[in-house]
Design an enzyme around this catalytic site. Sequence first.
Site, PDB file in Angstrom:
ATOM      1  N   HIS A  70       0.838  -1.240   0.020  1.00 57.52           N
ATOM      2  CA  HIS A  70      -0.097  -0.151  -0.170  1.00 57.52           C
ATOM      3  C   HIS A  70       0.718   1.321   0.032  1.00 57.52           C
ATOM      4  O   HIS A  70       1.901   1.457   0.641  1.00 57.52           O
ATOM      5  CB  HIS A  70      -1.035   0.044   1.415  1.00 57.52           C
ATOM      6  N   ASP A  72       0.655   4.130   1.291  1.00 55.17           N
ATOM      7  CA  ASP A  72       1.065   4.676   2.596  1.00 55.17           C
ATOM      8  C   ASP A  72       2.238   3.979   3.464  1.00 55.17           C
ATOM      9  O   ASP A  72       2.458   4.196   4.386  1.00 55.17           O
ATOM     10  CB  ASP A  72      -0.339   5.108   3.335  1.00 55.17           C
ATOM     11  N   HIS A  73       2.562   2.709   2.809  1.00 49.41           N
ATOM     12  CA  HIS A  73       3.568   2.190   3.328  1.00 49.41           C
ATOM     13  C   HIS A  73       4.712   2.165   2.436  1.00 49.41           C
ATOM     14  O   HIS A  73       6.033   1.740   3.169  1.00 49.41           O
ATOM     15  CB  HIS A  73       3.155   0.715   3.834  1.00 49.41           C
ATOM     16  N   ASP A 178       0.553  -3.711   8.651  1.00 48.19           N
ATOM     17  CA  ASP A 178      -1.149  -3.637   8.757  1.00 48.19           C
ATOM     18  C   ASP A 178      -1.503  -5.027   8.818  1.00 48.19           C
ATOM     19  O   ASP A 178      -0.937  -5.930   7.878  1.00 48.19           O
ATOM     20  CB  ASP A 178      -1.745  -2.915   7.741  1.00 48.19           C
ATOM     21  N   GLU A 203      -0.182  -1.808  14.685  1.00 50.86           N
ATOM     22  CA  GLU A 203      -1.010  -0.593  14.005  1.00 50.86           C
ATOM     23  C   GLU A 203      -2.346  -0.616  14.717  1.00 50.86           C
ATOM     24  O   GLU A 203      -2.486  -1.602  15.623  1.00 50.86           O
ATOM     25  CB  GLU A 203      -1.313  -1.066  12.490  1.00 50.86           C
ATOM     26  N   HIS A 414      -0.189   4.279  13.563  1.00 54.45           N
ATOM     27  CA  HIS A 414      -1.169   3.956  12.395  1.00 54.45           C
ATOM     28  C   HIS A 414      -2.502   4.014  13.047  1.00 54.45           C
ATOM     29  O   HIS A 414      -3.184   2.892  13.031  1.00 54.45           O
ATOM     30  CB  HIS A 414      -0.847   2.506  11.746  1.00 54.45           C
TER      31      HIS A 414
END
Lengths: 600, 953
Positions: A70, A72-73, A178, A203, A414
């Site tokens: 993802h 955002d990672h 996540d 997270e 997170h």
Amino acid sequence: MPEIKVTPLGAGQDVGRSCILVSIAGKNVMLDCGMHMGYNDDRRFPDFSYITQNGRLTDFLDCVIISHFHLDHCGALPYFSEMVGYDGPIYMTHPTKAICPILLEDYRKITVDKKGETNFFTSQMIKDCMKKVVAVHLHQTVQVDEELEIKAYYAGHVLGAAMFQIKVGCESVVYTGDYNMTPDRHLGAAWIDKCRPDLLISESTYATTIRDSKRCRERDFLKKVHETVERGGKVLIPVFALGRAQELCILLETFWERMNLKAPIYFSTGLTEKANHYYKLFITWTNQKIRKTFVQRNMFEFKHIKAFDRAFADNPGPMVVFATPGMLHAGQSLQIFRKWAGNEKNMVIMPGYCVQGTVGHKILSGQRKLEMEGRQILEVKMQVEYMSFSAHADAKGIMQLIRQAEPQNVLLVHGEAKKMEFLKQKIEQEFHVNCYMPANGETTTIFTNPSIPVDISLGLLKRETAIGLLPDVKKPKLMHGTLIMKDNSFRLVSPEQALKELGLAEHQLRFTCRVHIQDPRKEHETVLRVYNHLKAILKDYSVQHLPDGSITVESILIQATAHSEDQGTKVLLVSWTYQDEELGSYLTSLLKKGLPQSTA
Amino acid sequence: LQQQHEDLSTKKLRLTKPSKSAALHVDLCKATSPADALQYLLQFARKPVEVESVEGVVRILLEHYYKENDASVRLKIASLLGLLSKTAGFSPDCIMDDAINTLQNEKSHQVLAQLLDTLLVIGTKLTENPSVRMRLVEVACKHLTDSSHGVRNKCLQLIGCLGPVEKGVAKEVESQSAKDVQKIIGDHFNDQDPRVRTAAIKAMLQLHERGLKLQQTIYCQACKLLADDYEQVRSAAVQLIWVLSQLYPESIVPIPSSNEEIRLVDDAFGKICHMVSDGSWVVRVQAAKLLGSMQQVSSHFLEQTLDKKLMSDLRRKRTAHERAKELYSSGEFSSGRKWGDDAPKEEVDTGAVNLIESGACGAFVHGLEDEMYEVRIAAVEALCMLAQSSPSFAEKCLDFLVDMFNDEIEEVRLQSIHTMRKISNNITLREDQLDTVLAVLEDSSRDIREALHELLCCTNVSTKEGIHLALVELLKNLTKYPTDRESIWKCLKFLGSRHPTLVLPLVPELLSTHPFFDTPEPDMDDPAYIAVLVLIFNAAKSCPTMPALFSDHTFRHYAYLRDSLSHLVPPLRLPGRKLVSSPVSPSITPNEDPSQQFLHQSLERVYNLQHLDPQGIQELLEFTIRDLQRLGELQSELAGMADFTATYLQCQLLLIKALQEKLWNVAAPLYLKQNALASAAAKQILEETYKMEFMYSGVESRQVVIIHHMRLQAKALQLIVTARTTRGAEPLFGMCEKFLQEVDSFQRCFISELPHMQGSFVDKLLDLMPRLVTSKPSEVVKILQTTLRQSTFLHLPLPEQLHRATATIIEPTGESDNPLRFTSGLVVALDVDATLEHVQDPQGTVKVQVLYPDGQAQLIHPKPADFRNPGPGRHRLITQVYLSHTAWTEPCQIEVRLLLAYNSNRSKASAKIPKSTWGDSMEALPQSENGIEGTIPFSKPVKVYIMPKPARR
């Protein structure tokens, strides 16, 4: 005292831009390198200048670990490695390595080609960046350097998502990325062994939520689609290309198969097709059902789902279409939506969260008349449904993972600060461990109490365990030996061997003690009395009466002589080596109490 | 060991060779190196050893053992000792002392462990002897301190298997070591090695299984083991906790960190529930399974397992189930889901939320959502068991079961449908639940659909809309899968008869009648229309006002269906119509049932005719057989009975006909060719008797004796016919002897039944036996002929229940005109789907036969897994038959049918004889009686069109 330092550069009390720095036993590791979806300025990437003002990042970081694909990672990765400059190893799992560049390229295209930004990373940079990536397998221990090792665990969430254990010596940190504790249609649940890390970085997206069973949601979804299709209506499902889209595809595909349905299902082409290809390849990363049946048929080889063509939208009859993007703000999904919105037989299902201002958000909040560009008014007659399919662990799931891993400390990232607060309090209350939730840029220091391994020779170990009772797990055990610290290693060896190694001669150390006893009898009679007394008390030891008039208890020697001045007082000479200190001092204290009178 | 048994038959041949022990001795002496010796021992182990020489072999082995320095050889010897002491018929007490002695000086841990294993084998063979057990347990206790886990493991196993179970006896026998085995084993719960910990728990469980009452004090020890690092320990600990919870359900245990106390069973339940979310799936399966059998648990604990307090952003949220229920009770049904419809309402008190360790909370919710389907199945099974014992829980778990109908794995879906059926007595489905259940009717798997039909048969529905919904969905199912016809009709039959009052208001709509206008008459052959009628007629049975709503054609259709589908349409009392048979009301017991009466009367009539002229007898028999056969067709519940008796009468008729032949009077040479009828009759009677014996379930020994008697008569007939047609006494001699042996064995088998057989063939025959044995074959034949003619007709008593095994091949249908094409020499798989009724042990008996046009027949044994058991007395065979043939020029039909294999050894008669008699007479009995194996075709053959093409080059 050894310590572990954690500094989130992103995702500290926030969602997005995950980037966490960890220093453990002199090693610096960066966990994830994501971008923030909410910003378009410098804030979208982590502030790498925190690590070093001038000088190369490679000198400061031992490795970078990416948990899943993802953005955002992993979105800031090419910027970080190529533009800021990092040449060290980057670790990620095989599926992540395969899918990550596709997403990065897509992201780049949108930012540069559509929005016209300059000073952004190029395609070549993405390629160069991926060359620095080292792919790892699940449960494979990778030795980054001589001391630092990392190991990946399955995390669910999306294909290839992993939790990483970072270990230096006896200190270890687990970073979850996540993860998802409930399995879905295409992925399994996260799993970790009882690795008891010093710190678990978890997270906490759903820190304050306990979710309902997934089945109800799935059933509702399928029922809605089925009913609409039976009515002859069309169903639009706006999705993002990867992750949930595949889950919904599998769900519909199996349902179509089970129920023998004939209506066509389409999937918008492009990105998704490429991604599906990788889903087909990485079967081992999927759930039990797909893994078990792929020999007969790979579930990602869809039978009912076909590629979508723009012209199909006008075809009569029922159909289901998956189209990107997920929030109906642009692109194909919006086009189809405009075509179908006027018919009340049709339906749109929003499978995820929609940001304020998008068409998706508007229709979900009940707006029935939309103003499109060019002052057109679009009347929405089609049914609008919302189904939440998200793959993060809920509060119970997070607790379950903590229970499985049994960490000494927990650190939450997170998630929103307010929600974290609640979970933090719960974790401290139920597991009695410290829990931290640093904000971005804030450093948390955790003191650890690492155990220091010492090598012991097998012979010594066997000899020492043979003495006394069976070893008990719960109690520490006393051992005799010599600790040799040499060349940064610790060894426990027997005294004889230590002497030999060091080339020293053995010195005997004896303790002698005189005990005065009032006894008028003859010497040998006293000795006999002492002998009988000791024999009666020390049943487990060998007490011997030697012909020369002395007594031995194990290796302790006792001799009795009459006092030179007072014949009524006998002097007992007790002598023992330092190895027998325990028994020797016990014996003296016993003799000091005097002999029992009854034997007289 | 099994190999030894198999080799038993070949053993006799080797008896002439020198004894085993001697050979071994020579071999071992010859061995120069340990490796050599090991090779000899390995070879030796492959061959069986006779019971007599076991001891000698053991002595040699022991002798070598003491001399041997190599640990691996000693290990092999030790394992051989164990193997040898298992030899059937050998009592190992003579070698026990030696085995114990070897333990003394053994240094190698592996050999020690193996020796202890050997002792375990010896001990299990000598369980009767308490002093031996005591001694072995003492030996084991002594070695418990060994440093090797393997040795400790074995010691614990030994204690578990042989430890004293009876308290009183133990104290007497044990003088010095009056130790408590439980204490000893319990001490090893904290062993450093997980394998030893597991062994300790297992040993404890073993003691429990052997009848020792475990002490309650172990409970808290066991609870600690639940947090063990190793899954096998946790798995065993879960079992132990379960055992303790069953032993001391009502004891009170304190809750740690509070002053409260709860019942032990509740506490254990909570702990096991907790294990449902364990890290290892093995433990999860174990825990989920055990939950099902904890029925003493209090109801509020039980209901917690289905409760998972939902919240979103710290606000309490209702589950989808709760919302569905609310919608339903507020009268609004199935509203569209809106954004924020599930918006959380009340604030949650943050302090009160307990995220973990809330005992049983949500255990099943987790179990049913588990990643592994094994866990899910176990959870469904557990739900089923708990729901069967608690109606309120059944009501609550319904929502979850319904959800499982959508599981991704078919087995889980099937299992949950079956579970639902099992608990259906306790529940009434809400409409929204029914909706979900019915949605599964479209499943493409036939198993699922049929299971669902079964479920609907016994479901309670609460509203008329529910019934309507069910009907509509079933009709949809019918159009989509026409092959489900029978199953759907049956389902509607039960649905109608269970809910007459709910069906009543639907009747006008269903029949589409109109108060003023005549509506067109529906098509009588439409399966959907028949389905509707089945529902209505069955409801009308207990709802007398319903027929008033019928239109004229409905009555006509009723009459037609009552006749053609009598098993689905009940007899109705209709206005203005006389019933063909008097109304059947449930109060009448089967004995008074007129059709039953008819059956008995006709049988009476037949049995009473002794002195009618032969012609009359034949006619009467023929009529009765016809009557019975028709009765069987009409009354399905009497079909078995009627067919059985009809077959018997048929045999009798054949016998009489054969004996009535005029040909008997003609001189032998003249009717050489004309004896066809008599010998054919004999053959047919034999066949029929096998059918009677093996095709019906519920046949008792009283019937078996009569069947065997009939068979004996047939054999006699055969003998007579042969005697008449063959020349020379030579072949006859053997036959006579065989027959006499059969008579003899008959007498032995049915000695107790003989008094009931006065005046019968065998009775007379036995009287004449001494004469028969001594006389010549020709005379024997003469005697037989007269006895056969004079003997009376035996009365066949009827058992309570008698069912004929039947099979229907559903697939292939035999209607296809498209040949199944395949390349010759390769195989093609043909799906065969059949239902079997009243077949006992179908796995062993049912075979598939394929007949090719060239007369070649192929017999296929289906795998045991191909049989499913959907209900009592019913089986379903779903298998694949592989066909192959050389190339044909034209497509042609092959025949597929099911056969019932039988073996007269397995017959019910032989089962009654004590084993010893069998064993003794085994040699003496003729081969034929020993095991006639044959097959009875019991399904209609189905034709399949196939076409093997020549292979292309």
